[in-house]
Structure formats: structure tokens, C-alpha cells
Design a protein around this motif. Structure first.
Motif, short mmCIF file in Angstrom:
data_model
loop_
_atom_site.label_atom_id
_atom_site.label_comp_id
_atom_site.label_asym_id
_atom_site.label_seq_id
_atom_site.Cartn_x
_atom_site.Cartn_y
_atom_site.Cartn_z
N GLU A 2 0.46 7.06 -12.59
CA GLU A 2 0.43 6.06 -11.52
C GLU A 2 0.25 6.71 -10.16
O GLU A 2 -0.59 6.29 -9.35
N VAL A 3 1.06 7.73 -9.90
CA VAL A 3 0.99 8.50 -8.66
C VAL A 3 0.90 9.96 -9.05
O VAL A 3 1.49 10.38 -10.04
N CYS A 4 0.18 10.75 -8.28
CA CYS A 4 -0.10 12.14 -8.68
C CYS A 4 1.05 13.09 -8.40
O CYS A 4 0.84 14.23 -7.94
N ASN A 5 2.26 12.65 -8.62
CA ASN A 5 3.45 13.48 -8.47
C ASN A 5 4.59 12.82 -9.23
O ASN A 5 4.40 11.76 -9.82
N ALA A 6 5.77 13.44 -9.20
CA ALA A 6 6.94 12.86 -9.86
C ALA A 6 7.49 11.73 -8.99
O ALA A 6 8.54 11.84 -8.35
N LEU A 7 6.75 10.64 -8.99
CA LEU A 7 7.00 9.54 -8.06
C LEU A 7 6.38 8.27 -8.62
O LEU A 7 5.31 8.32 -9.23
N THR A 8 7.03 7.13 -8.41
CA THR A 8 6.44 5.86 -8.80
C THR A 8 5.96 5.13 -7.55
O THR A 8 6.46 5.36 -6.43
N LEU A 9 5.00 4.24 -7.73
CA LEU A 9 4.48 3.47 -6.60
C LEU A 9 5.56 2.57 -6.02
O LEU A 9 5.66 2.40 -4.79
N GLU A 10 6.39 2.00 -6.88
CA GLU A 10 7.48 1.14 -6.41
C GLU A 10 8.44 1.92 -5.51
O GLU A 10 8.87 1.44 -4.46
N THR A 11 8.77 3.14 -5.93
CA THR A 11 9.67 3.98 -5.13
C THR A 11 9.05 4.32 -3.79
O THR A 11 9.70 4.24 -2.74
N PHE A 12 7.77 4.69 -3.81
CA PHE A 12 7.09 5.05 -2.57
C PHE A 12 7.05 3.86 -1.61
O PHE A 12 7.33 3.99 -0.42
N ARG A 13 6.73 2.68 -2.13
CA ARG A 13 6.60 1.49 -1.30
C ARG A 13 7.94 1.17 -0.62
O ARG A 13 8.00 0.91 0.59
N ALA A 14 9.02 1.21 -1.39
CA ALA A 14 10.35 0.91 -0.83
C ALA A 14 10.79 1.98 0.15
O ALA A 14 11.42 1.69 1.18
N PHE A 15 10.46 3.23 -0.14
CA PHE A 15 10.83 4.36 0.71
C PHE A 15 10.18 4.22 2.08
O PHE A 15 10.82 4.41 3.12
N LEU A 16 8.89 3.87 2.09
CA LEU A 16 8.16 3.78 3.34
C LEU A 16 8.46 2.49 4.10
O LEU A 16 8.47 2.47 5.33
N GLU A 17 8.74 1.44 3.38
CA GLU A 17 8.94 0.13 3.99
C GLU A 17 10.07 0.14 5.01
O GLU A 17 10.03 -0.56 6.02
N GLN A 18 11.09 0.93 4.76
CA GLN A 18 12.24 0.96 5.66
C GLN A 18 11.88 1.44 7.06
O GLN A 18 12.58 1.16 8.03
N ALA A 19 10.77 2.19 7.18
CA ALA A 19 10.35 2.70 8.47
C ALA A 19 9.40 1.77 9.20
O ALA A 19 8.99 2.05 10.33
N SER A 20 9.02 0.67 8.57
CA SER A 20 8.14 -0.34 9.16
C SER A 20 6.87 0.27 9.76
O SER A 20 6.67 0.25 10.98
N PRO A 21 5.99 0.82 8.91
CA PRO A 21 4.73 1.37 9.43
C PRO A 21 3.95 0.32 10.22
O PRO A 21 4.01 -0.88 9.91
N LYS A 22 3.23 0.77 11.20
CA LYS A 22 2.52 -0.12 12.12
C LYS A 22 1.33 -0.79 11.45
O LYS A 22 0.38 -0.13 11.05
N PRO A 23 1.34 -2.13 11.28
CA PRO A 23 0.18 -2.81 10.70
C PRO A 23 -1.06 -2.59 11.56
O PRO A 23 -0.99 -2.68 12.80
N GLY A 24 -2.16 -2.27 10.92
CA GLY A 24 -3.37 -1.96 11.67
C GLY A 24 -3.39 -0.56 12.23
O GLY A 24 -4.37 -0.16 12.88
#
Length: 259
Positions: free
Chosen positions: A23-45
Motif C-alpha cells: 500500500e505504502v512503500c514503507n512500514a506504514l499504512t495509508l490510514e496511519t499516514f492520513r491520521a498522522f498528517l491530519e492533526q497538523a492541518s496541512p494548507k489546502p491548495g
């Protein structure tokens, strides 16, 4: 980016086979990555750069789930062809631009980024900046004020045997996890969160990659790439098995202070 050159099929390699299946090219799932990044509220656009796109799963996630405009780089020709096919299939080719080049070449031409993603990439800012102290300093300088850096790589959980440390040093600046945090502070970055891969995720990552290669080898006994793929699969499995008691995989989420 087409998987054909001069009328002949592109040569297959181990990483292309592995990255098609995981799914992801490391010992990581997409669900984990999405939740991990979401907390920082990346800038839309916002502008994002992924160094080492692999199968493009994370670049697609940045575009589709966070609404970012993504530049991605991948040096391996076969893997880049896979990444482009995934980008096209996801319908995000207007948001994700994939280039086959080394990251420093692109970094020198890009404006400051709102997010830089560097997960499992080899020499993301060049061999001379391999250590986290140097890499974080270089990448922090390319972030816009308030920009995010997501860094993921192997780290030492125990002091490794000298032969293992020497082998690892050929491609990775593997350090204890605490050194990452220290390096982030030295580069002026605030550490927001750290995620450590658990054993089931690690085991799944290794087993899927190995099975992908073994299945292809069995199905293509006469392909010219077969000996090289088999040798690489043997080497990767041996290395990951031997290094596992001494290594972990972690993500570190950092933010550059706003101006």
C-alpha cells in the motif's frame, strides 16, 4: 511516462514488483499516514513536495485528501512509471506532477514549500547531507514559514553489530530516534508528533515485498531480469531479517515556525 522505450518492454526490477503490491512503500499504512498528517492541518491548495515518490500512494493522498498541489520526484525509471500510472488512475494528474530526477535538482527550482514529505528516501538532499542534522537543516530552509516536514526512516533501537552499521551506512544515516528530535530542534523545527511502526505493520511490509518478488520469479523463469531480481530479493530479505532486532521505522512530523 510510458513503460516502453524504443519498442521494448521496460526492464522489471525488485522495487517495481514490491511497490505494485504494498500500500505504502514503507512500514506504514495509508490510514496511519492520513491520521498522522491530519492533526497538523496541512494548507489546502498549498505546495507540497514528495521526495522519493515510490508508488505515489502518499502523493495521491496529499492531492486527493488534503487538496494540495504536489511535486513528486522518483529516480528509478520502472518505479516512476508505476507512480505515473497510479497518479493517472486516481485522476489527480492535474494536482500531482511527477519528475524523474534527483530531489536537489528540483529543490533548487521550487519556491518555498508548505509541506515536504520525505519517507524512506535515499539521500533526499544529497550524500553530503545524509545525516538528520544536515538533512533537516537543508529541508527546513526550503519550507515556507509555518510549513510542515514529514520525515520517515529507519532508526537504531539497539546498538548494532559493526558489520550491520557499516552496511546501513552505505545508504542510510541510521541513528537513534532521539537524535532525530535533537536534529529537528537544531534546524529550528518544532516536533509535533512521532509515530513508530508496530511489529505487525513491519512484518506485513517485509512479507508482501518478498512474496511479490518470489511470485514473479516463479512465473517468469526465462526473463533476463530474473537473476538480478532474485539476488535483490535474497539480499533485501536477509538484510531486513538480520537488522530487525536493532531497527525500527518511525515518522516524525515537524513544523517550521511562522514568520
Amino acid at each position: 511516462m510510458k513503460p516502453w522505450r524504443y519498442g521494448w518492454p521496460m526492464r522489471m526490477n525488485f522495487h517495481r514488483l514490491a511497490y505494485e503490491e504494498i500500500e505504502v512503500c514503507n512500514a506504514l499504512t495509508l490510514e496511519t499516514f492520513r491520521a498522522f498528517l491530519e492533526q497538523a492541518s496541512p494548507k489546502p491548495g498549498g505546495r507540497a513536495l514528495e521526495i522519493g515518490a515510490g508508488n505515489a500512494a502518499l502523493a495521491i493522498c496529499l492531492a486527493r485528501d488534503f487538496g494540495m498541489e504536489v511535486e513528486a520526484v522518483e529516480v528509478d525509471m520502472a518505479v516512476a512509471a508505476l507512480a505515473q500510472s497510479r497518479i493517472n488512475a486516481a485522476g489527480v494528474e492535474a494536482q500531482v506532477t511527477l519528475s524523474r530526477m534527483r530531489s536537489l535538482t528540483l529543490l533548487d527550482d521550487l519556491p518555498p514549500q508548505d509541506l515536504i514529505l520525505c519517507v524512506g528516501a535515499t539521500d533526499p538532499v544529497g550524500e553530503e547531507h545524509r545525516h538528520p542534522n544536515d538533512a533537516f537543516r537543508e529541508l527546513a530552509a526550503r519550507l515556507a514559514p509555518g510549513g510542515l516536514l514529514v520525515w520517515g526512516d529507519l532508526y537504531w533501537t539497539e546498538t548494532p553489530p559493526e558489520p550491520l552499521a557499516r552496511v546501513m551506512a552505505l545508504t542510510n544515516a541510521c541513528t537513534p530516534l532521539a537524535d532525530w528530535t535533537t536534529a529537528a530542534g537544531t534546524a529550528g523545527l518544532e516536533v509535533l508528533d512521532i509515530h513508530i511502526a508496530d511489529d505487525p505493520t513491519w512484518d506485513t511490509y517485509v512479507s508482501i515485498m518478498d512474496a511479490a518478488a518470489r511470485d514473479w520469479i516463479a512465473a517468469h523463469p526465462d526473463r533476463i531480469e530474473r537473476p538480478h531480481i532474485e539476488a535483490t530479493a535474497d539480499r533485501v530479505r536477509s538484510f531486513l531479517t538480520f537488522s530487525r532486532p536493532y531497527t525500527g521505522f518511525a515518522l516524525q512530523l515537524m513544523r517550521k515556525p511562522a514568520a
